[in-house]
Design a protein around this motif. Structure first.
Motif, PDB file in Angstrom:
ATOM      1  N   ILE A  20      -0.639   1.372   6.474  1.00  0.00           N
ATOM      2  CA  ILE A  20      -0.288   2.791   6.691  1.00  0.00           C
ATOM      3  C   ILE A  20       0.623   2.915   7.916  1.00  0.00           C
ATOM      4  O   ILE A  20       1.624   3.641   7.917  1.00  0.00           O
ATOM      5  CB  ILE A  20      -1.578   3.646   6.858  1.00  0.00           C
ATOM      6  CG1 ILE A  20      -2.337   3.720   5.533  1.00  0.00           C
ATOM      7  CG2 ILE A  20      -1.249   5.044   7.362  1.00  0.00           C
ATOM      8  CD1 ILE A  20      -3.704   4.420   5.628  1.00  0.00           C
ATOM      9  N   ILE A  21       0.283   2.167   8.969  1.00  0.00           N
ATOM     10  CA  ILE A  21       1.128   2.181  10.176  1.00  0.00           C
ATOM     11  C   ILE A  21       2.532   1.696   9.824  1.00  0.00           C
ATOM     12  O   ILE A  21       3.537   2.316  10.192  1.00  0.00           O
ATOM     13  CB  ILE A  21       0.517   1.302  11.298  1.00  0.00           C
ATOM     14  CG1 ILE A  21      -0.757   1.945  11.855  1.00  0.00           C
ATOM     15  CG2 ILE A  21       1.537   1.062  12.427  1.00  0.00           C
ATOM     16  CD1 ILE A  21      -1.501   1.104  12.879  1.00  0.00           C
ATOM     17  N   LEU A  22       2.611   0.584   9.079  1.00  0.00           N
ATOM     18  CA  LEU A  22       3.928   0.006   8.787  1.00  0.00           C
ATOM     19  C   LEU A  22       4.792   0.960   7.945  1.00  0.00           C
ATOM     20  O   LEU A  22       6.004   1.068   8.177  1.00  0.00           O
ATOM     21  CB  LEU A  22       3.775  -1.357   8.089  1.00  0.00           C
ATOM     22  CG  LEU A  22       3.119  -2.436   8.972  1.00  0.00           C
ATOM     23  CD1 LEU A  22       2.914  -3.731   8.195  1.00  0.00           C
ATOM     24  CD2 LEU A  22       3.937  -2.704  10.246  1.00  0.00           C
ATOM     25  N   ILE A  72       7.179  14.475  15.283  1.00  0.00           N
ATOM     26  CA  ILE A  72       6.020  13.579  15.361  1.00  0.00           C
ATOM     27  C   ILE A  72       5.547  13.292  13.935  1.00  0.00           C
ATOM     28  O   ILE A  72       5.641  14.157  13.043  1.00  0.00           O
ATOM     29  CB  ILE A  72       4.905  14.207  16.216  1.00  0.00           C
ATOM     30  CG1 ILE A  72       5.385  14.302  17.677  1.00  0.00           C
ATOM     31  CG2 ILE A  72       3.609  13.386  16.144  1.00  0.00           C
ATOM     32  CD1 ILE A  72       4.388  14.890  18.644  1.00  0.00           C
ATOM     33  N   LEU A  73       5.087  12.064  13.698  1.00  0.00           N
ATOM     34  CA  LEU A  73       4.618  11.666  12.376  1.00  0.00           C
ATOM     35  C   LEU A  73       3.096  11.685  12.333  1.00  0.00           C
ATOM     36  O   LEU A  73       2.437  11.348  13.336  1.00  0.00           O
ATOM     37  CB  LEU A  73       5.132  10.254  12.030  1.00  0.00           C
ATOM     38  CG  LEU A  73       6.648  10.128  11.790  1.00  0.00           C
ATOM     39  CD1 LEU A  73       7.415  10.121  13.099  1.00  0.00           C
ATOM     40  CD2 LEU A  73       6.961   8.891  10.990  1.00  0.00           C
ATOM     41  N   LEU A  74       2.565  12.051  11.173  1.00  0.00           N
ATOM     42  CA  LEU A  74       1.115  12.099  10.960  1.00  0.00           C
ATOM     43  C   LEU A  74       0.809  11.338   9.680  1.00  0.00           C
ATOM     44  O   LEU A  74       1.434  11.576   8.642  1.00  0.00           O
ATOM     45  CB  LEU A  74       0.687  13.568  10.804  1.00  0.00           C
ATOM     46  CG  LEU A  74      -0.679  13.831  10.162  1.00  0.00           C
ATOM     47  CD1 LEU A  74      -1.802  13.356  11.084  1.00  0.00           C
ATOM     48  CD2 LEU A  74      -0.843  15.327   9.876  1.00  0.00           C
ATOM     49  N   THR A  75      -0.168  10.421   9.751  1.00  0.00           N
ATOM     50  CA  THR A  75      -0.477   9.629   8.569  1.00  0.00           C
ATOM     51  C   THR A  75      -1.942   9.208   8.591  1.00  0.00           C
ATOM     52  O   THR A  75      -2.497   8.989   9.680  1.00  0.00           O
ATOM     53  CB  THR A  75       0.475   8.406   8.508  1.00  0.00           C
ATOM     54  OG1 THR A  75       0.338   7.781   7.246  1.00  0.00           O
ATOM     55  CG2 THR A  75       0.243   7.397   9.615  1.00  0.00           C
ATOM     56  N   ASP A  76      -2.639   9.175   7.475  1.00  0.00           N
ATOM     57  CA  ASP A  76      -2.325   9.516   6.118  1.00  0.00           C
ATOM     58  C   ASP A  76      -3.169  10.731   5.759  1.00  0.00           C
ATOM     59  O   ASP A  76      -4.391  10.642   5.717  1.00  0.00           O
ATOM     60  CB  ASP A  76      -2.648   8.307   5.233  1.00  0.00           C
ATOM     61  CG  ASP A  76      -2.506   8.551   3.746  1.00  0.00           C
ATOM     62  OD1 ASP A  76      -2.550   9.710   3.322  1.00  0.00           O
ATOM     63  OD2 ASP A  76      -2.392   7.583   2.988  1.00  0.00           O
ATOM     64  N   ALA A  77      -2.488  11.838   5.467  1.00  0.00           N
ATOM     65  CA  ALA A  77      -3.180  13.109   5.218  1.00  0.00           C
ATOM     66  C   ALA A  77      -3.448  13.345   3.745  1.00  0.00           C
ATOM     67  O   ALA A  77      -4.065  14.345   3.392  1.00  0.00           O
ATOM     68  CB  ALA A  77      -2.324  14.246   5.767  1.00  0.00           C
ATOM     69  N   ALA A  78      -3.003  12.444   2.862  1.00  0.00           N
ATOM     70  CA  ALA A  78      -3.026  12.842   1.444  1.00  0.00           C
ATOM     71  C   ALA A  78      -3.328  11.755   0.420  1.00  0.00           C
ATOM     72  O   ALA A  78      -3.573  12.087  -0.729  1.00  0.00           O
ATOM     73  CB  ALA A  78      -1.690  13.477   1.089  1.00  0.00           C
ATOM     74  N   THR A  91       0.856  -1.187   0.000  1.00  0.00           N
ATOM     75  CA  THR A  91       0.000   0.000   0.000  1.00  0.00           C
ATOM     76  C   THR A  91       0.892   1.238   0.000  1.00  0.00           C
ATOM     77  O   THR A  91       1.883   1.288   0.736  1.00  0.00           O
ATOM     78  CB  THR A  91      -0.886   0.015   1.267  1.00  0.00           C
ATOM     79  OG1 THR A  91      -1.738  -1.113   1.229  1.00  0.00           O
ATOM     80  CG2 THR A  91      -1.709   1.283   1.366  1.00  0.00           C
ATOM     81  N   LEU A  92       0.525   2.200  -0.803  1.00  0.00           N
ATOM     82  CA  LEU A  92       1.225   3.490  -0.769  1.00  0.00           C
ATOM     83  C   LEU A  92       0.473   4.405   0.201  1.00  0.00           C
ATOM     84  O   LEU A  92      -0.762   4.409   0.203  1.00  0.00           O
ATOM     85  CB  LEU A  92       1.219   4.146  -2.154  1.00  0.00           C
ATOM     86  CG  LEU A  92       2.288   3.695  -3.163  1.00  0.00           C
ATOM     87  CD1 LEU A  92       2.104   2.258  -3.575  1.00  0.00           C
ATOM     88  CD2 LEU A  92       2.262   4.599  -4.379  1.00  0.00           C
ATOM     89  N   SER A  93       1.213   5.153   0.989  1.00  0.00           N
ATOM     90  CA  SER A  93       0.545   6.077   1.911  1.00  0.00           C
ATOM     91  C   SER A  93       1.424   7.275   2.201  1.00  0.00           C
ATOM     92  O   SER A  93       2.647   7.230   2.020  1.00  0.00           O
ATOM     93  CB  SER A  93       0.158   5.359   3.211  1.00  0.00           C
ATOM     94  OG  SER A  93       1.291   4.786   3.811  1.00  0.00           O
ATOM     95  N   HIS A  94       0.759   8.337   2.644  1.00  0.00           N
ATOM     96  CA  HIS A  94       1.470   9.597   2.923  1.00  0.00           C
ATOM     97  C   HIS A  94       1.923   9.625   4.381  1.00  0.00           C
ATOM     98  O   HIS A  94       1.156   9.273   5.279  1.00  0.00           O
ATOM     99  CB  HIS A  94       0.526  10.773   2.659  1.00  0.00           C
ATOM    100  CG  HIS A  94       1.178  12.119   2.718  1.00  0.00           C
ATOM    101  ND1 HIS A  94       1.090  12.953   3.809  1.00  0.00           N
ATOM    102  CD2 HIS A  94       1.945  12.776   1.813  1.00  0.00           C
ATOM    103  CE1 HIS A  94       1.760  14.070   3.558  1.00  0.00           C
ATOM    104  NE2 HIS A  94       2.281  13.992   2.353  1.00  0.00           N
TER     105      HIS A  94
END
Ligand SMILES: CCCC(=O)SCCNC(=O)CCNC(=O)[C@H](O)C(C)(C)COP(=O)(O)OP(=O)(O)OC[C@H]1O[C@@H](n2cnc3c(N)ncnc32)[C@H](O)[C@@H]1OP(=O)(O)O
Length: 298
Positions: A154-156, A135-141, A120-123
């Protein structure tokens, strides 16, 4: 790492990368490339309207001799050419220039010329927080309304980035509107399942807990106030949002309300993709180039 300066101190010692920019005719994009080149991080293949690229470069005193320019007539052609440079191994990083996110992502997902890997592709966004850490933020995009399986992916992807910025066992807060399970709120149900999967070792490499609301994910004080006993509450490294609306608004609130520095890339493709908002500053684009250079190690 606590700041983008610390990230630069690490990235500056990595070998320089080649970055292919899809529609580079934009001042903030070229400013970011100029700075990244001057600091020894990248050289670029600038794909887009050649005349405009040369005009903007001249207006910001950016020498073009170390970069290649590929003249294209449309945004779609620019995306396709830039993606091809990466899929053919001639560039290490792809960068979204002055094109819409969905337009470049559709080319990235193209079965023939794209950058799919089967993952999976994720931002993944990284921002400087008031808590003295990145800090990381996912997935905004990218993923619009991820289901449970996609949330695991997405977590991985975020965990891979966390490791590159020095967080070996990141604490993941699965965000919701409340910190208790409400059967009418899907985000809280997914959070409870992800927490249990983490507890039982079904998702490795991170400590996952939720549902947590944003306040008790980030603030020890807020978590204590609400009596939440959790290995993640108050100390989250990764914020997993339920959907793109929540993520995108949080990303833009970090930039426009909190005025914090931020960077964003897509993970899970053959190579990292710099993906910021077209309205993001040249500084955010430069920080994202640094992050992509770091993520190239994954
Ligand atoms: C944060 C700052 C930057 C921003 O503000 S960005 C602004 C907000 N973002 C956006 O507008 C983009 C949101 N996402 C989208 O529009 C769409 O999901 C996106 C990426 C264009 C794909 O949509 P479609 O072209 O309709 O594709 P689709 O869902 O029909 O799928 C086509 C094939 O691609 C695959 N795919 C879709 N998303 C994927 C993913 N995340 N990872 C891996 N594969 C993925 C999908 O499985 C399908 O494959 P297949 O053809 O069945 O083999």
């Amino acid at each position: 790492m606590r700041t983008f300066e610390e990230m630069y101190n690490y990235v500056k010692d990595l070998p320089p990368k080649t970055i292919a920019v899809a529609q580079a005719a934009d001042e903030d994009v070229l400013e970011a490339i100029k700075e990244a080149h001057e600091r020894g991080i990248v050289k670029a293949i600038l794909v887009g309207d050649k005349e405009k690229i040369e005009r903007i470069a001249s207006s910001i005193s950016m020498p073009l001799k170390d970069h290649e320019i590929i003249d294209t007539k449309s945004n779609l052609e620019a995306c396709r050419e830039a993606v091809k440079f990466v899929s053919e191994g001639k560039a290490d990083i792809l960068m979204k220039g002055l094109v819409q996110t969905a337009e470049i992502l559709r080319v990235v997902l193209d079965k023939e010329i794209g950058l799919r890997t089967g993952r999976t592709l994720s931002h993944v966004a990284v921002f400087e927080s008031p808590y003295n850490r990145l800090i990381l933020l996912t997935d905004a995009a990218m993923n619009i309304a991820p289901d449970l399986k996609v949330k695991i992916d997405i977590i991985l992807n975020a965990v891979d980035v966390a490791r590159q910025i020095g967080i070996d066992a990141p604490r993941v807060a699965v965000l919701g509107a409340v910190e208790t399970v409400n059967p009418d709120m899907q985000a809280t149900l997914d959070a409870a399942i992800l927490s249990k999967m983490s507890e039982r070792g079904q998702i490795k490499g991170a400590i996952i807990d939720g549902p947590l609301a944003l306040d008790n994910a980030l603030s020890v004080e807020a978590a204590r106030h609400k009596g939440i006993i959790s290995p993640v509450a108050g100390n989250a490294d990764i914020l997993l949002v339920p959907d793109i609306e929540a993520g995108n608004m949080l990303y833009k609130a970090i930039t426009y309300i909190a005025e914090r520095r931020i960077a964003g890339i897509i993970m899970g493709a053959k190579r990292p993709i710099v993906l910021t908002s077209r309205a993001d500053s040249s500084e955010a684009k430069f920080n994202s180039i640094m992050l992509a250079s770091l993520a190239s190690n994954v």
